[in-house]
Design an enzyme around this catalytic site. Structure first.
Site, PDB file in Angstrom:
ATOM      1  N   ARG A 162       0.944  -0.898  -0.203  1.00 54.74           N
ATOM      2  CA  ARG A 162      -0.036   0.264   0.324  1.00 54.74           C
ATOM      3  C   ARG A 162       1.301   1.520  -0.171  1.00 54.74           C
ATOM      4  O   ARG A 162       0.592   2.068   0.211  1.00 54.74           O
ATOM      5  CB  ARG A 162      -1.186   0.379   1.344  1.00 54.74           C
ATOM      6  CG  ARG A 162      -1.736  -1.477   0.615  1.00 54.74           C
ATOM      7  CD  ARG A 162      -2.949  -0.920  -0.146  1.00 54.74           C
ATOM      8  NE  ARG A 162      -4.024  -1.609   0.476  1.00 54.74           N
ATOM      9  CZ  ARG A 162      -4.237  -3.203   0.142  1.00 54.74           C
ATOM     10  NH1 ARG A 162      -3.440  -3.492  -0.694  1.00 54.74           N
ATOM     11  NH2 ARG A 162      -4.828  -3.898  -0.298  1.00 54.74           N
ATOM     12  N   SER A 237     -10.388  -1.283   3.322  1.00 57.27           N
ATOM     13  CA  SER A 237      -9.890  -1.267   4.854  1.00 57.27           C
ATOM     14  C   SER A 237      -9.197   0.129   5.121  1.00 57.27           C
ATOM     15  O   SER A 237      -8.492   1.258   4.248  1.00 57.27           O
ATOM     16  CB  SER A 237      -8.122  -1.845   4.327  1.00 57.27           C
ATOM     17  OG  SER A 237      -8.993  -2.674   3.670  1.00 57.27           O
ATOM     18  N   GLU A 333      -5.047   3.476   7.000  1.00 60.82           N
ATOM     19  CA  GLU A 333      -3.867   3.212   5.212  1.00 60.82           C
ATOM     20  C   GLU A 333      -5.272   4.444   4.326  1.00 60.82           C
ATOM     21  O   GLU A 333      -4.473   5.313   3.563  1.00 60.82           O
ATOM     22  CB  GLU A 333      -5.177   2.507   4.851  1.00 60.82           C
ATOM     23  CG  GLU A 333      -4.471   1.840   3.297  1.00 60.82           C
ATOM     24  CD  GLU A 333      -5.339   0.747   2.237  1.00 60.82           C
ATOM     25  OE1 GLU A 333      -5.079   0.776   1.078  1.00 60.82           O
ATOM     26  OE2 GLU A 333      -5.734   0.708   2.837  1.00 60.82           O
TER      27      GLU A 333
HETATM   28  N1  EPU Z   1      -9.850 -11.607  10.199  1.00 57.74           N
HETATM   29  C1  EPU Z   1     -10.424 -11.853  11.531  1.00 57.74           C
HETATM   30  N2  EPU Z   1     -12.118 -10.511  11.549  1.00 57.74           N
HETATM   31  C2  EPU Z   1     -12.323  -9.592  10.794  1.00 57.74           C
HETATM   32  C3  EPU Z   1     -11.495  -9.044   9.170  1.00 57.74           C
HETATM   33  C4  EPU Z   1     -10.174 -10.370   9.482  1.00 57.74           C
HETATM   34  O1  EPU Z   1     -10.777 -12.358  12.288  1.00 57.74           O
HETATM   35  O2  EPU Z   1     -13.336  -8.679  10.837  1.00 57.74           O
HETATM   36  C5  EPU Z   1      -9.210 -12.215   9.487  1.00 57.74           C
HETATM   37  C6  EPU Z   1      -9.568 -13.318   8.847  1.00 57.74           C
HETATM   38  O3  EPU Z   1     -10.815 -14.320   9.113  1.00 57.74           O
HETATM   39  C7  EPU Z   1      -8.447 -13.672   7.894  1.00 57.74           C
HETATM   40  C8  EPU Z   1      -7.961 -12.608   8.191  1.00 57.74           C
HETATM   41  O4  EPU Z   1      -8.098 -11.388   9.591  1.00 57.74           O
HETATM   42  O5  EPU Z   1      -7.734 -14.712   8.883  1.00 57.74           O
HETATM   43  C9  EPU Z   1      -7.445 -11.633   7.112  1.00 57.74           C
HETATM   44  O6  EPU Z   1      -9.047 -10.801   6.492  1.00 57.74           O
HETATM   45  P1  EPU Z   1      -9.281 -11.004   4.564  1.00 57.74           P
HETATM   46  O7  EPU Z   1      -8.390 -11.968   4.051  1.00 57.74           O
HETATM   47  O8  EPU Z   1     -10.499 -10.410   4.734  1.00 57.74           O
HETATM   48  O9  EPU Z   1      -7.856  -9.606   4.037  1.00 57.74           O
HETATM   49  P2  EPU Z   1      -7.238  -8.428   5.292  1.00 57.74           P
HETATM   50  O10 EPU Z   1      -5.527  -8.974   5.297  1.00 57.74           O
HETATM   51  O11 EPU Z   1      -8.381  -7.756   6.672  1.00 57.74           O
HETATM   52  C10 EPU Z   1      -6.439  -7.180   3.241  1.00 57.74           C
HETATM   53  C11 EPU Z   1      -6.416  -6.169   2.487  1.00 57.74           C
HETATM   54  C12 EPU Z   1      -7.779  -6.149   1.580  1.00 57.74           C
HETATM   55  C13 EPU Z   1      -8.707  -6.774   0.472  1.00 57.74           C
HETATM   56  C14 EPU Z   1      -8.311  -8.089   0.812  1.00 57.74           C
HETATM   57  C15 EPU Z   1      -8.113  -9.519   0.594  1.00 57.74           C
HETATM   58  C16 EPU Z   1      -5.425  -4.295   3.765  1.00 57.74           C
HETATM   59  C17 EPU Z   1      -4.435  -3.698   4.745  1.00 57.74           C
HETATM   60  N3  EPU Z   1      -6.162  -5.063   2.867  1.00 57.74           N
HETATM   61  O12 EPU Z   1      -7.739  -7.199   3.905  1.00 57.74           O
HETATM   62  O13 EPU Z   1      -8.004  -5.114   1.457  1.00 57.74           O
HETATM   63  O14 EPU Z   1      -9.313  -7.132  -0.142  1.00 57.74           O
HETATM   64  O15 EPU Z   1      -6.947  -8.638   2.168  1.00 57.74           O
HETATM   65  O16 EPU Z   1      -6.593  -9.568  -0.134  1.00 57.74           O
HETATM   66  O17 EPU Z   1      -4.769  -5.258   3.013  1.00 57.74           O
HETATM   67  C18 EPU Z   1      -8.358  -2.324   0.937  1.00 57.74           C
HETATM   68  O18 EPU Z   1      -7.303  -2.542   0.710  1.00 57.74           O
HETATM   69  O19 EPU Z   1      -9.462  -1.547   0.648  1.00 57.74           O
HETATM   70  C19 EPU Z   1      -8.946  -3.563   0.820  1.00 57.74           C
HETATM   71  C20 EPU Z   1     -10.084  -4.119   1.699  1.00 57.74           C
END
Ligand code: EPU
Length: 337
Positions: A162, A237, A333
């Site tokens: 990012r 995010s 972010e």
């Molecule tokens: N999780 C939780 N609770 C929550 C949310 C997530 O326990 O409320 C856990 C999930 O169970 C999982 C892990 O966290 O084990 C990761 O969750 P997820 O796959 O939803 O991805 P993220 O790391 O929360 C990132 C990006 C997203 C992108 C997703 C998929 C960042 C800041 N965010 O989210 O990007 O869509 O991966 O690749 O890196 C954005 O930038 O606006 C965005 C949505």
């Protein structure tokens, strides 16, 4: 091109925050853009792209310059790949769909990301194991001071998680006018290792997916957890996933042995901020119209009439709770103005 006064920026930011712009100009061509850059000092302008990664907490006293350059064109057509240019004001997802309709591969994992093409390199947008830097060939820019045009190749952009040179060394110095991508015409390289993609494809009974099917699966996953900005104001995010050292991870594991994390190298690991926030008990929290999304705690939402300050205060509360519980600092972010 006309200069409007005292208009609401509500339709121009995905959080749907109702602040006013003292002056507002939307430019539709590079010529119009150059004219405005000649007319105003850089310090008098507030540059607005898709408005999907910002939180507006006050009226904007500067002149808002809305970058609305449109157009998509193939600039080089080869047997195996194309170089395709999208102008800055094109909606990101519409561009992804255009590429899929022409069977150009590489952007399918980035389906349904809100915002415009022009700001995609600033953030190095990413999702489901793919980042913009993986397919961007170069972007075209105008220097806000000298008005000269400059092409930035991928290797010049210092892309990180990012992050890019447009957020650091060259912050506010260039306006991106178009982005050129190198996309495959055949032998598409699929990125479907991400756990939830596999699950989604399996649920759809797909074993050897096309790029269009990968896109549909990604859209399915995103729609199941992320709020649609057209229905509930949000900026995706709100925080970055924090990168921590081994000692910090160990400390979290003492109480939560199954904390999810991704190894970056042997010294640093990324912990999902959404998980940390959920563990503070704040998932689904709501105060007035400012809230934390019920299905993804990383996303702050405006249920209707929240002000930018309401969302900012909520973000600060989240940061405080995560800091107190885990001794981890969450960085935003989203850009807060
Ligand atoms: N999780 C939780 N609770 C929550 C949310 C997530 O326990 O409320 C856990 C999930 O169970 C999982 C892990 O966290 O084990 C990761 O969750 P997820 O796959 O939803 O991805 P993220 O790391 O929360 C990132 C990006 C997203 C992108 C997703 C998929 C960042 C800041 N965010 O989210 O990007 O869509 O991966 O690749 O890196 C954005 O930038 O606006 C965005 C949505």
């Amino acid at each position: 091109m006309k200069l409007e006064k005292d208009i609401s920026l509500k339709p121009y930011n995905s959080f749907g925050i109702d602040v006013k712009a003292h002056q507002f100009i939307s430019v539709q061509s590079k010529e119009e853009l150059l004219e405005i850059l000649k007319r105003f000092y850089a310090s008098e302008l507030f540059v607005l792209g898709g408005g999907s990664n910002m939180l507006l907490t006050q009226n904007i006293k500067k002149t808002v310059l809305h970058i609305n350059l449109k157009g998509i064109e193939v600039v080089e057509d080869h047997t195996d790949y194309v170089l395709i240019k999208a102008h800055a004001g094109e909606n990101w997802h519409d561009f992804v769909i255009y590429c899929l309709e022409h069977n150009f591969g590489g952007l399918e994992n980035l389906s349904l990301i809100p915002g415009n093409v022009g700001t995609s390199p600033v953030q190095n947008i990413g999702a489901y194991g793919v980042e913009l830097k993986d397919t961007m060939a170069y972007c075209e820019t105008i220097n806000r001071q000298t008005l000269s045009e400059k092409r930035f190749f991928t290797q010049d952009c210092q892309f990180g998680y990012r992050d890019s040179i447009f957020k650091s060394k060259f912050k506010n110095q260039y306006i991106i006018t178009s982005v050129v991508f190198k996309l495959t015409k055949k032998n598409h390289q699929l990125h479907i290792d991400y756990g939830s993609i596999q699950t989604e494809l399996k649920a759809r009974g797909i074993t050897s997916p096309t790029i269009q099917e990968v896109s549909k699966a990604i859209i399915g996953i995103r729609e199941s957890k992320l709020p649609n900005p057209k229905e509930i104001g949000n900026s995706g995010s709100f925080f970055k996933n924090p990168i921590v050292d081994y000692k910090t991870l160990k400390a979290v594991q003492t109480d939560y042995p199954d904390v999810p994390y991704y190894e970056i190298d042997e010294k640093s690991m990324k912990i999902p901020a959404g998980w940390l926030i959920e563990k503070t008990g704040m998932k689904g929290y709501r105060k007035g119209d400012a809230g934390i999304h019920t299905k993804q705690a990383l996303v702050l939402v405006n249920y209707g009439t929240a002000s930018g300050k309401d969302i900012e205060n909520l973000a600060k509360l989240v940061q405080k709770k995560v800091k107190n519980k885990f001794d981890i600092a969450l960085e935003t972010e989203v850009n807060v103005f």
